[in-house]
Design a protein around this motif. Structure first.
Motif, PDB file in Angstrom:
ATOM      1  N   VAL A  55       0.763  -1.155  -0.098  1.00 19.49           N
ATOM      2  CA  VAL A  55      -0.030   0.192  -0.179  1.00 19.49           C
ATOM      3  C   VAL A  55       0.847   1.405  -0.668  1.00 19.49           C
ATOM      4  O   VAL A  55       0.548   2.247  -0.918  1.00 19.49           O
ATOM      5  N   GLN A  56       1.858   1.138   0.885  1.00 20.22           N
ATOM      6  CA  GLN A  56       2.674   2.405   0.928  1.00 20.22           C
ATOM      7  C   GLN A  56       3.143   2.617   0.061  1.00 20.22           C
ATOM      8  O   GLN A  56       3.860   3.566  -1.295  1.00 20.22           O
ATOM      9  N   ILE A  57       3.754   2.225  -1.051  1.00 18.73           N
ATOM     10  CA  ILE A  57       4.417   1.756  -2.557  1.00 18.73           C
ATOM     11  C   ILE A  57       3.715   1.378  -3.751  1.00 18.73           C
ATOM     12  O   ILE A  57       4.203   3.017  -4.117  1.00 18.73           O
ATOM     13  N   LEU A  58       2.277   2.252  -3.332  1.00 18.89           N
ATOM     14  CA  LEU A  58       1.073   2.108  -4.041  1.00 18.89           C
ATOM     15  C   LEU A  58       1.378   3.121  -4.174  1.00 18.89           C
ATOM     16  O   LEU A  58       0.927   4.307  -4.991  1.00 18.89           O
ATOM     17  N   ILE A  59       0.609   4.178  -2.716  1.00 16.54           N
ATOM     18  CA  ILE A  59       0.191   5.466  -2.434  1.00 16.54           C
ATOM     19  C   ILE A  59       1.992   6.244  -3.190  1.00 16.54           C
ATOM     20  O   ILE A  59       1.530   7.609  -3.993  1.00 16.54           O
ATOM     21  N   ASP A  60       2.755   5.839  -2.490  1.00 17.19           N
ATOM     22  CA  ASP A  60       4.453   7.056  -3.205  1.00 17.19           C
ATOM     23  C   ASP A  60       4.668   7.020  -4.575  1.00 17.19           C
ATOM     24  O   ASP A  60       4.590   7.982  -4.909  1.00 17.19           O
ATOM     25  N   ASN A  61       4.423   6.064  -5.187  1.00 12.64           N
ATOM     26  CA  ASN A  61       4.066   5.802  -7.011  1.00 12.64           C
ATOM     27  C   ASN A  61       2.978   6.818  -7.467  1.00 12.64           C
ATOM     28  O   ASN A  61       3.462   7.836  -8.269  1.00 12.64           O
ATOM     29  N   ALA A  62       2.126   6.991  -6.638  1.00 12.94           N
ATOM     30  CA  ALA A  62       1.126   7.795  -7.734  1.00 12.94           C
ATOM     31  C   ALA A  62       1.159   8.763  -6.924  1.00 12.94           C
ATOM     32  O   ALA A  62       0.946   9.962  -7.739  1.00 12.94           O
ATOM     33  N   TYR A  63       1.746   9.443  -5.812  1.00 12.16           N
ATOM     34  CA  TYR A  63       2.163  10.975  -5.219  1.00 12.16           C
ATOM     35  C   TYR A  63       3.125  11.191  -6.470  1.00 12.16           C
ATOM     36  O   TYR A  63       3.479  13.174  -6.796  1.00 12.16           O
ATOM     37  N   GLN A  64       4.246  10.264  -6.987  1.00 13.88           N
ATOM     38  CA  GLN A  64       5.048  10.975  -7.960  1.00 13.88           C
ATOM     39  C   GLN A  64       4.775  11.282  -9.080  1.00 13.88           C
ATOM     40  O   GLN A  64       4.946  11.869  -9.659  1.00 13.88           O
ATOM     41  N   ARG A  65       4.054  10.590  -9.532  1.00 12.16           N
ATOM     42  CA  ARG A  65       3.434  10.813 -10.964  1.00 12.16           C
ATOM     43  C   ARG A  65       2.918  11.587 -11.098  1.00 12.16           C
ATOM     44  O   ARG A  65       2.875  12.433 -12.015  1.00 12.16           O
ATOM     45  N   THR A  66       2.052  12.021  -9.647  1.00 13.70           N
ATOM     46  CA  THR A  66       1.181  13.583  -9.685  1.00 13.70           C
ATOM     47  C   THR A  66       1.933  14.532  -9.578  1.00 13.70           C
ATOM     48  O   THR A  66       1.477  15.532 -10.700  1.00 13.70           O
ATOM     49  N   LYS A  67       3.390  14.571  -8.775  1.00 14.13           N
ATOM     50  CA  LYS A  67       4.050  15.540  -9.376  1.00 14.13           C
ATOM     51  C   LYS A  67       4.739  15.813 -10.773  1.00 14.13           C
ATOM     52  O   LYS A  67       4.543  17.127 -10.604  1.00 14.13           O
ATOM     53  N   ASP A  68       4.679  14.835 -10.580  1.00 16.00           N
ATOM     54  CA  ASP A  68       5.356  14.255 -12.411  1.00 16.00           C
ATOM     55  C   ASP A  68       4.883  15.532 -13.447  1.00 16.00           C
ATOM     56  O   ASP A  68       5.024  16.545 -14.084  1.00 16.00           O
ATOM     57  N   LEU A  69       3.240  15.490 -12.873  1.00 20.43           N
ATOM     58  CA  LEU A  69       2.706  15.677 -14.191  1.00 20.43           C
ATOM     59  C   LEU A  69       2.133  17.353 -14.222  1.00 20.43           C
ATOM     60  O   LEU A  69       2.504  18.006 -15.018  1.00 20.43           O
ATOM     61  N   LEU A  70       2.407  17.349 -12.976  1.00 20.98           N
ATOM     62  CA  LEU A  70       1.852  19.585 -12.620  1.00 20.98           C
ATOM     63  C   LEU A  70       3.058  19.692 -13.283  1.00 20.98           C
ATOM     64  O   LEU A  70       2.795  20.965 -13.154  1.00 20.98           O
ATOM     65  N   LEU A  71       4.253  19.200 -12.269  1.00 25.22           N
ATOM     66  CA  LEU A  71       5.339  20.115 -12.740  1.00 25.22           C
ATOM     67  C   LEU A  71       5.399  20.059 -14.557  1.00 25.22           C
ATOM     68  O   LEU A  71       5.956  21.487 -14.903  1.00 25.22           O
ATOM     69  N   LYS A  72       4.732  19.841 -15.399  1.00 21.77           N
ATOM     70  CA  LYS A  72       4.802  19.429 -16.782  1.00 21.77           C
ATOM     71  C   LYS A  72       3.883  20.782 -17.293  1.00 21.77           C
ATOM     72  O   LYS A  72       3.937  21.362 -17.867  1.00 21.77           O
ATOM     73  N   HIS A  73       2.743  20.816 -16.434  1.00 20.04           N
ATOM     74  CA  HIS A  73       1.829  21.582 -16.387  1.00 20.04           C
ATOM     75  C   HIS A  73       1.980  22.578 -15.168  1.00 20.04           C
ATOM     76  O   HIS A  73       0.430  23.158 -14.933  1.00 20.04           O
ATOM     77  N   LYS A  74       2.940  23.259 -14.953  1.00 24.94           N
ATOM     78  CA  LYS A  74       2.727  24.207 -14.049  1.00 24.94           C
ATOM     79  C   LYS A  74       2.370  25.158 -14.314  1.00 24.94           C
ATOM     80  O   LYS A  74       1.731  26.367 -13.579  1.00 24.94           O
ATOM     81  N   ASP A  75       2.308  26.101 -15.662  1.00 28.58           N
ATOM     82  CA  ASP A  75       2.192  26.867 -15.954  1.00 28.58           C
ATOM     83  C   ASP A  75       0.377  26.723 -16.492  1.00 28.58           C
ATOM     84  O   ASP A  75      -0.396  28.136 -15.481  1.00 28.58           O
ATOM     85  N   GLU A  76      -0.023  26.096 -16.640  1.00 26.59           N
ATOM     86  CA  GLU A  76      -1.495  25.579 -16.317  1.00 26.59           C
ATOM     87  C   GLU A  76      -2.436  25.900 -14.767  1.00 26.59           C
ATOM     88  O   GLU A  76      -3.326  26.473 -14.409  1.00 26.59           O
TER      89      GLU A  76
END
Length: 658
Positions: free
Chosen positions: A594-615
């Protein structure tokens, strides 16, 4: 016992006589009061010493005895001496006023003396008459009397207790005839028959087509039983209505009562259970007895789980002997029918998992009808039923209302319609418009807007970026529901909200689960990216993510590391056990995955928001400016959804084999 005749006109014009006891109701209280007063009067006037004047020994010795006025002395109960005086003409004697008293006769005592002891009194009297001739000496008589007042002194407390219990029993009777002691174990169902018709029919039950077909078969049997019996068919003895709260179980039962046109007995399961032993079982027997007398008839028991809970050993420490005896009597009555007595039992519950297995077996509740949450088409029908009584504007779109209310039950839809009418009335409108329904929906889901709640500019900025993080991440994730609007106006306990249009899914895939995790973590990730620190505002998101991740790993078998196993218990018995259904080593593995699953989902979300930071920046600033951003503004800032989807597989979220 006299009765008074009251004539009234019946609906057909004939005179109708009502016989009512003249001593009933409040008149009986006046009767008790009059009886008590008569007893007091008799006690006062039956005592001969009531009007006597109490004097001292000195007056008797110095005045009455020397003047030879005393005719006799009677000692009563060795406590009081009654002094009788001779009859003398009206003159100057002291006792004239007493003799002329209206209530007294010549043979009543005129004076009384309280004596200490009989021996002392006789000794004083003998010395006072030592010089009197033998003919003038007064003899002392002794009597034992029982006074009404002494009797009342010990009878009155018992009388008060008796009257108190009579009052309590009359109150408990609740207007029912007969002795309340014998009515205590009687059932008191709400009875609907030809005189008290129910206006609800199957036309008022929207949706639930399959459920209505099965229930209408029961109604048809009650109307035309020979159609089934001539073929040897047996109608089910019991029909169990099962479904989430608000799906229309009680409404369906009322529609059966309105359509069948047979006596309909309605009771709640909690009305059978009492603190007194044997009352529940007695009420079950009485209910079925009444139903059999009026067969064909229907018995409806609402919330039957109050009396039909399982008697398993797991619940032994929670056992209730009275409830179990009531359940046993109910099982006996259900199985004791003849096959075609014409009595059918309907029951409703939203917790079928806690019901006793013996209650659900064939021969008792043969047929189980499941009432699920309505689909889009069924919601449209339900809206049509509840909109009949409203004055609607021309812009009301029932189809759109049904689309924007996924997961809503019939009770929720009724609440939306009523709330929309209240909002329109508050705005002094003549008709209810589409915007009123949208406002009512938002209020029911998110709570009342709290525009007066004061928050600092810094907190408002954090909330704006938090909600913008949810919006941007969900917009660019393929399997997240469509975004409708974003708001930073406080509602209920939340400081901001992101509104979605959920799709109606029967199953959820692994990729959909993971995208939902990422969208829920978007607010916390946006705070860390913009402010380089996190706040407590993501508490609700983290709770949702943690529960969903544990469900994926421990219930749905979506983790390759643990394999296709599930620890979900549909019976609900594991919740009543103190231990977990798996070992400590397995619990450790579940926590790690569960911890691995949440940590990887959180990292994926951060990468997505960094890519669309202007928006993210543009949307947050627009939220700070106008507080609510609709879908048109979201399209302008984020572009058309589906064009810029992040190309990244969800399989990379898990480590190792998962």
């Amino acid at each position: 016992m006299k009765q008074q005749e009251n004539k009234s006109q019946s609906p057909d014009g004939s005179e109708k006589k009502n016989l009512k006891p003249t001593y009933g109701g409040k008149n009986i209280n006046w009767f008790y009061l009059f009886l008590f007063g008569m007893i007091v009067m008799l006690s006062l006037f039956s005592d001969p010493a009531t009007g006597a004047k109490e004097i001292t020994w000195t007056l008797l010795q110095d005045s009455l005895l020397p003047q030879r006025e005393v005719s006799k002395i009677v000692v009563i109960n060795k406590e009081v001496a009654e002094i009788y005086v001779k009859k003398t003409p009206t003159g100057t004697t002291e006792n004239d006023n007493v003799l002329n008293n209206f209530f007294q006769s010549p043979e009543v005592p005129r004076y009384t003396i309280t004596i200490g002891s009989v021996e002392t009194f006789e000794d004083k009297l003998q010395r006072a008459q030592a010089e009197f001739p033998a003919a003038d000496k007064i003899d002392v008589q002794y009597q034992t009397r029982t006074s009404w007042l002494s009797i009342l002194s010990w009878l009155l407390p018992f009388g008060i207790i008796v009257f108190f219990w009579l009052y309590i029993l009359r109150s408990m009777r609740g207007g029912q005839g007969g002795n309340p002691l014998f009515n205590f174990g009687k059932s008191s169902p709400k009875i609907s028959d030809e005189q008290t018709k129910i206006s609800v029919t199957f036309d008022d039950v929207a949706g639930l087509k399959e459920a209505k077909i099965e229930v209408m078969e029961v109604v048809d049997f009650l109307k035309n039983p020979e159609t089934y019996t001539k073929l040897g068919a047996k109608i089910p003895k019991g029909v169990m209505l099962v479904g989430p709260p608000g799906t229309g179980k009680t409404l369906m039962a009322r529609a059966v009562a309105g359509e069948a046109k047979v006596p309909f007995f309605s009771m709640s399961g909690s009305e059978f259970v009492e603190m007194f032993v044997g009352v529940g079982a007695s009420r079950v027997r009485d209910l079925f007895k009444k139903a059999k007398e009026k067969a064909p008839s229907i018995i409806f028991i609402d919330e039957i789980d109050a009396v039909g809970r399982s008697r398993s050993k797991v619940n032994a420490f929670q056992a209730n002997d009275e409830r179990e005896s009531t359940l046993n009597q109910l099982l006996t009555e259900l199985d004791g029918f003849g096959p075609n007595t014409g009595v059918i039992v309907l029951a409703a519950t939203n917790r079928p998992d806690v019901l006793d297995k013996a209650l659900l077996r064939p021969g008792r509740f043969d047929r189980h009808i499941y009432l699920e949450l309505p689909t889009k088409e069924e919601r449209q029908e339900i809206f049509g039923v509840h909109l009949r009584r409203l004055k609607l504007a021309e812009n009301v779109d029932v189809g759109q209302l049904s689309k924007l209310s996924p997961g809503f039950s019939g009770a929720d839809i009724a609440n939306i319609c009523n709330e929309a009418a209240l909002i329109a009335a508050r705005k002094k409108k003549e008709k209810v418009g589409q915007e009123d329904f949208m406002e009512a929906r938002d209020r029911i889901i998110g709570g009342l807007e709290r525009k007066s709640k004061i928050i600092s500019e810094k907190e408002k900025e954090i909330v704006a970026y938090h909600e913008a993080g949810h919006a941007v991440s969900s917009w660019h994730l393929k399997h997240v529901d469509s975004l409708v609007k974003v708001s930073i106006i406080p509602r209920g306990k939340s400081l901001g909200s992101t509104w979605y249009l959920p799709q109606e899914r029967q199953i959820i895939t692994k990729s959909q689960f993971i995208d939902q995790l990422c969208a829920a973590l978007g607010g916390r990730a946006a705070e860390e990216i913009i402010f380089n620190e996190i706040s407590s505002g993501a508490l609700d998101d983290l709770e949702k993510v943690t529960k969903q991740a544990y469900g994926m790993v421990a219930y749905y078998g979506l983790n390759k590391e643990l394999g296709p196993i599930s620890f979900y218990d549909s019976t609900g018995r594991n919740e009543q056990m103190f231990g977990k259904p798996y070992s400590e080593d397995m619990a450790k593995q579940i926590d790690e995955q569960v911890q691995i699953l949440i940590d990887n989902a959180y990292q994926r979300t951060k990468d997505l928001l960094l890519k669309h930071k202007d928006e993210l920046e543009k949307l947050a600033q627009l939220l700070l400016k106008q507080e609510v951003v609709e879908k048109e503004d979201l399209v302008e800032i984020l572009g058309q959804r589906g064009v810029k989807q992040l190309e990244k597989t969800t399989e990379s979220l898990e480590v190792g084999n998962g």
